[in-house]
Scaffold this motif. Structure first.
Motif, PDB file in Angstrom:
ATOM      1  N   UNK A  39       0.826  -1.211   0.000  1.00 29.25           N
ATOM      2  CA  UNK A  39       0.000   0.000   0.000  1.00 29.25           C
ATOM      3  C   UNK A  39       0.858   1.258   0.000  1.00 29.25           C
ATOM      4  N   UNK A  40       1.928   1.216   0.788  1.00 20.64           N
ATOM      5  CA  UNK A  40       2.812   2.368   0.902  1.00 20.64           C
ATOM      6  C   UNK A  40       3.454   2.724  -0.446  1.00 20.64           C
ATOM      7  N   UNK A  41       3.985   1.703  -1.125  1.00 17.32           N
ATOM      8  CA  UNK A  41       4.621   1.964  -2.419  1.00 17.32           C
ATOM      9  C   UNK A  41       3.585   2.321  -3.481  1.00 17.32           C
ATOM     10  N   UNK A  42       2.411   1.719  -3.403  1.00 18.31           N
ATOM     11  CA  UNK A  42       1.345   2.052  -4.356  1.00 18.31           C
ATOM     12  C   UNK A  42       0.946   3.524  -4.216  1.00 18.31           C
ATOM     13  N   UNK A  43       0.810   3.992  -2.978  1.00 18.75           N
ATOM     14  CA  UNK A  43       0.449   5.393  -2.738  1.00 18.75           C
ATOM     15  C   UNK A  43       1.535   6.318  -3.270  1.00 18.75           C
ATOM     16  N   UNK A  44       2.794   5.960  -3.058  1.00 19.87           N
ATOM     17  CA  UNK A  44       3.905   6.784  -3.539  1.00 19.87           C
ATOM     18  C   UNK A  44       4.012   6.745  -5.053  1.00 19.87           C
ATOM     19  N   UNK A  45       3.649   5.610  -5.656  1.00 16.67           N
ATOM     20  CA  UNK A  45       3.672   5.507  -7.111  1.00 16.67           C
ATOM     21  C   UNK A  45       2.627   6.439  -7.725  1.00 16.67           C
ATOM     22  N   UNK A  46       1.461   6.537  -7.095  1.00 20.68           N
ATOM     23  CA  UNK A  46       0.439   7.489  -7.550  1.00 20.68           C
ATOM     24  C   UNK A  46       0.982   8.909  -7.568  1.00 20.68           C
ATOM     25  N   UNK A  47       1.720   9.266  -6.543  1.00 13.41           N
ATOM     26  CA  UNK A  47       2.320  10.591  -6.463  1.00 13.41           C
ATOM     27  C   UNK A  47       3.398  10.765  -7.535  1.00 13.41           C
ATOM     28  N   UNK A  48       4.167   9.706  -7.776  1.00 14.23           N
ATOM     29  CA  UNK A  48       5.291   9.781  -8.715  1.00 14.23           C
ATOM     30  C   UNK A  48       4.842   9.901 -10.170  1.00 14.23           C
ATOM     31  N   UNK A  49       3.581   9.593 -10.459  1.00  9.20           N
ATOM     32  CA  UNK A  49       3.099   9.735 -11.837  1.00  9.20           C
ATOM     33  C   UNK A  49       2.999  11.201 -12.251  1.00  9.20           C
ATOM     34  N   UNK A  50       2.990  12.103 -11.269  1.00 11.19           N
ATOM     35  CA  UNK A  50       3.068  13.528 -11.590  1.00 11.19           C
ATOM     36  C   UNK A  50       4.499  13.863 -12.024  1.00 11.19           C
ATOM     37  N   UNK A  51       4.645  14.916 -12.801  1.00  9.41           N
ATOM     38  CA  UNK A  51       5.989  15.329 -13.202  1.00  9.41           C
ATOM     39  C   UNK A  51       6.733  15.852 -11.978  1.00  9.41           C
ATOM     40  N   UNK A  52       8.058  15.879 -12.085  1.00 10.48           N
ATOM     41  CA  UNK A  52       8.874  16.365 -10.978  1.00 10.48           C
ATOM     42  C   UNK A  52       8.520  17.811 -10.641  1.00 10.48           C
ATOM     43  N   UNK A  53       8.220  18.589 -11.657  1.00  8.29           N
ATOM     44  CA  UNK A  53       7.862  19.989 -11.461  1.00  8.29           C
ATOM     45  C   UNK A  53       6.535  20.106 -10.710  1.00  8.29           C
ATOM     46  N   UNK A  54       5.563  19.263 -11.094  1.00 10.34           N
ATOM     47  CA  UNK A  54       4.259  19.294 -10.419  1.00 10.34           C
ATOM     48  C   UNK A  54       4.388  18.866  -8.964  1.00 10.34           C
ATOM     49  N   UNK A  55       5.205  17.847  -8.724  1.00 13.71           N
ATOM     50  CA  UNK A  55       5.398  17.374  -7.355  1.00 13.71           C
ATOM     51  C   UNK A  55       6.053  18.445  -6.491  1.00 13.71           C
ATOM     52  N   UNK A  56       7.000  19.178  -7.095  1.00 12.54           N
ATOM     53  CA  UNK A  56       7.709  20.213  -6.362  1.00 12.54           C
ATOM     54  C   UNK A  56       6.820  21.336  -5.875  1.00 12.54           C
ATOM     55  N   UNK A  57       5.691  21.545  -6.549  1.00 11.23           N
ATOM     56  CA  UNK A  57       4.770  22.621  -6.184  1.00 11.23           C
ATOM     57  C   UNK A  57       3.800  22.210  -5.071  1.00 11.23           C
ATOM     58  N   UNK A  58       3.734  20.910  -4.777  1.00 14.14           N
ATOM     59  CA  UNK A  58       2.773  20.424  -3.787  1.00 14.14           C
ATOM     60  C   UNK A  58       3.300  20.597  -2.367  1.00 14.14           C
ATOM     61  N   UNK A  59       2.425  20.984  -1.463  1.00 11.64           N
ATOM     62  CA  UNK A  59       2.776  21.006  -0.044  1.00 11.64           C
ATOM     63  C   UNK A  59       2.715  19.580   0.501  1.00 11.64           C
ATOM     64  N   UNK A  60       3.237  19.391   1.717  1.00 12.67           N
ATOM     65  CA  UNK A  60       3.157  18.068   2.348  1.00 12.67           C
ATOM     66  C   UNK A  60       1.702  17.637   2.489  1.00 12.67           C
ATOM     67  N   UNK A  61       0.841  18.589   2.814  1.00  9.16           N
ATOM     68  CA  UNK A  61      -0.578  18.287   2.981  1.00  9.16           C
ATOM     69  C   UNK A  61      -1.190  17.802   1.667  1.00  9.16           C
ATOM     70  N   UNK A  62      -0.845  18.441   0.568  1.00  9.83           N
ATOM     71  CA  UNK A  62      -1.385  18.062  -0.743  1.00  9.83           C
ATOM     72  C   UNK A  62      -0.855  16.702  -1.182  1.00  9.83           C
ATOM     73  N   UNK A  63       0.410  16.434  -0.880  1.00 11.53           N
ATOM     74  CA  UNK A  63       0.981  15.120  -1.214  1.00 11.53           C
ATOM     75  C   UNK A  63       0.280  14.020  -0.428  1.00 11.53           C
ATOM     76  N   UNK A  64       0.052  14.273   0.864  1.00 10.58           N
ATOM     77  CA  UNK A  64      -0.631  13.280   1.691  1.00 10.58           C
ATOM     78  C   UNK A  64      -2.040  13.030   1.181  1.00 10.58           C
ATOM     79  N   UNK A  65      -2.749  14.067   0.791  1.00 14.95           N
ATOM     80  CA  UNK A  65      -4.119  13.911   0.297  1.00 14.95           C
ATOM     81  C   UNK A  65      -4.131  13.033  -0.963  1.00 14.95           C
ATOM     82  N   UNK A  66      -3.195  13.260  -1.868  1.00 12.86           N
ATOM     83  CA  UNK A  66      -3.145  12.474  -3.097  1.00 12.86           C
ATOM     84  C   UNK A  66      -2.880  10.995  -2.774  1.00 12.86           C
TER      85      UNK A  66
END
Length: 592
Positions: A357-384
């Motif tokens: 589950x942990x890696x699956x959740x992180x993989x969902x986040x990783x499908x965003x581009x590096x630039x998109x991920x960089x703009x997300x706050x910790x709260x937004x990353x957790x929500x995704x």
């Protein structure tokens, strides 16, 4: 040829039955219970030539008071039973008392041992009862060997609790790295044999007799004999080996020689065979079939996911750091993302469930581009990541794990990041984790928004400085010491931040050392050596500042607003440059 083959197969089956029977005949089962609620460790030692050799160890807790030892029958050896009573000592336990009980075992007998720790008197021989067990054994026996291992080791037997592994007992391998483990199986299911290097999944039912060989290099089964369920599991592990032999079952896969494109190609070619195996399973045990289907699904997806995760971090000076997130994700992996995938909490019967589950959740986040991920706050990353799981029970489990991985620096970040998901932390482990993190910051409310004009410290020239001297300006404070290694690691990042704001007259950078007054020269030399800028103050052993502000660990970074009030007494470290700059820029944008 066919009659000869049938005879040969019959011989092999009979040999396996005899081997399993002999394994049981060569073992004493010592089963027992601690009759009181205590924390303890139980040990069984073999004594040969007056030397102690530990055979096995069982942890005892107030909720888990039973134990079972499989003790080899050896006419030339004596045995020793030891009870170590434990008591809390900070976060850990320490030994309070040690009792050594006599253990005399007759041939061809199993034994029951009940112990009442508060009544033990070894001189009077009271507090325990050892008697022969004449009932038919229902204890499962797992025996076998670990190959590709240069010396004897300790093997742990672990059960699955809420999707992760919990140790039942640990067992020392003997000559030729052989082991024999007894297990009271209250409920059939997946268990795991683990060393410091690897884990190996097995399936146990009450009274099962299993024989296995484990390859220490990969953690894979290289031989298995016993129940029909174990045979199915072994066949599956052999079939999927082309995509797990990189080190799927070991703690740190040696993935340097893996070509990811070749691995993906192998994976795709293997899928038809894996599909065919899944459709033609023996369905005589519905409980096993349900759990096994989850296991096969997890193995097929977690194996490539796990490899990609470890490949995300390059080696640094010959060492590969443990990754925190995925880097680039090849198109192959997008097929693993499916809406509503984690809809059933039954997957928690697997010891790999939480990792999956942990890696699956992180993989969902990783499908965003590096630039998109960089703009997300910790709260937004957790929500995704939380939204990648559909079942509420599983969301609670994932939330527990992510709270332990996502760094929040203060109460403000805690509230912004974790409070939106508080409903998943109402019970059990999630509630305890949530509360423990909150407790780290809850006392900070005594300072936030209050005046900082309550301390005065000397600078490098001996001039006394008070924070009211900087009213109308933002003050950023670094609490450090000459003897603090982590403090010195932050100096380069701190100086980078200071350089970026050097032309801004509305911010002051202040270093406060908690060195002793008598080490003043050492403090001054460190400032010169590290070329530390800004204003440097000395707080003799923390008397005037660090202690009143409950600063028990350094480095610590604090922020004062233009009115002289505390904004935060736990800012992000300078190494988290962009995150820290958000705090500074926000403070600078506000009017005095």
């Amino acid at each position: 040829m066919l009659p000869i083959l049938k005879k040969f197969l019959s011989f092999i089956i009979c040999l396996a039955i005899v081997t399993a029977a002999n394994a049981q005949d060569n073992i004493h089962f010592l089963t027992g219970t601690i009759t009181e609620k205590v924390n303890a460790e139980l040990h069984v030692f073999k004594i040969v030539d007056n030397k102690l050799q530990r055979l096995a160890q069982y942890p005892i807790t107030p909720d888990n008071k039973s134990f079972v030892f499989a003790i080899p029958k050896n006419a030339d050896a004596a045995y020793r039973f030891q009870l170590n009573l434990l008591k809390p000592n900070g976060r850990h336990m320490k030994v309070e008392k040690i009792f050594v009980l006599p253990l005399s075992l007759n041939a061809n007998q199993n034994y029951l041992l009940n112990i009442t720790p508060s009544k033990i008197d070894t001189a009077k021989k009271v507090g325990w009862v050892l008697k022969q067990d004449f009932t038919k054994p229902t204890t499962a026996l797992i025996s076998g060997r670990i190959v590709n291992l240069k010396m004897n080791t300790t093997l742990s037997l672990q059960k699955v609790v809420n999707g992760e592994l919990e140790e039942i007992g640990s067992f020392a391998t003997t000559g030729d790295n052989h082991f024999e483990i007894g297990c009271q199986v209250k409920q059939e299911g997946f268990y795991y044999l683990s060393t410091l290097r690897s884990r190996t999944r097995i399936y146990i039912k009450p009274a099962d007799k299993l024989e296995v060989t484990i390859d220490n290099k990969t953690g894979e089964l290289s031989y298995a004999n016993g129940s029909p369920e174990m045979q199915q599991l072994y066949k599956w592990q052999q079939l999927i080996l082309p995509i797990t032999n990189y080190g799927y079952n070991i703690s740190m896969p040696p993935s340097d020689s893996i070509d990811l494109n070749a691995y993906i190609n192998t994976n795709e070619k293997l899928q038809p065979a894996l599909n065919a195996f899944s459709k033609n399973l023996d369905q005589t045990n519905p409980r096993f079939l349900k759990a096994f289907n989850y296991a096969m699904q997890v193995d097929r997806e977690l194996a490539p996911m796990n490899l990609l995760y470890y490949l995300s971090v390059p080696k640094v000076k010959g060492f590969r750091p443990r990754p925190k997130e995925f880097n680039e994700v090849p198109p192959f992996y997008t097929q693993l993302i499916q809406p509503g995938k984690f809809g059933n909490a039954s997957i928690l019967v697997l010891g790999e469930a939480r990792q999956f589950m942990n890696l699956y959740a992180k993989l969902n986040l990783a499908l965003l581009s590096k630039e998109e991920r960089g703009k997300l706050s910790q709260s937004e990353k957790l929500r995704l990541m939380m939204n990648s799981i559909s079942n509420d029970t599983l969301k609670s489990v994932l939330f527990t794990d992510l709270m332990g991985q996502i760094e929040v620096n203060n109460l403000s970040e805690f509230r912004e990041t974790f409070e939106p998901f508080k409903k998943y932390a109402k019970t059990g482990e999630a509630k305890a984790t949530y509360q423990s993190i909150y407790n780290l910051f809850s006392d900070d409310t005594a300072f936030i928004g209050k005046s900082s004009y309550n301390f005065t410290l000397p600078d490098t020239s001996g001039r006394m400085v008070n924070m009211k001297d900087f009213k109308g300006k933002v003050v950023f404070i670094d609490v450090w010491a000459t003897w603090c290694g982590p403090c010195k690691e932050q100096f380069p990042f701190y100086k980078e931040i200071e350089e970026e704001y050097k032309d801004n007259k509305n911010i002051v950078f202040v270093g406060i050392s908690i060195d002793r007054e008598k080490d003043r020269e050492k403090w001054l030399n460190m400032i010169k050596k590290e070329s530390l800028g800004g204003l440097q103050l000395l707080d003799d052993t923390g008397k005037a500042f660090a202690r009143p502000y409950q600063i028990n660990a350094i480095p610590r970074f604090l922020l004062i607003d233009k009115q002289g009030k505390w904004i935060e007494i736990r800012c992000p470290r300078p190494e988290s440059k962009e995150n820290l700059k958000r705090y500074l820029d926000k403070a600078l944008s506000e009017k005095p």
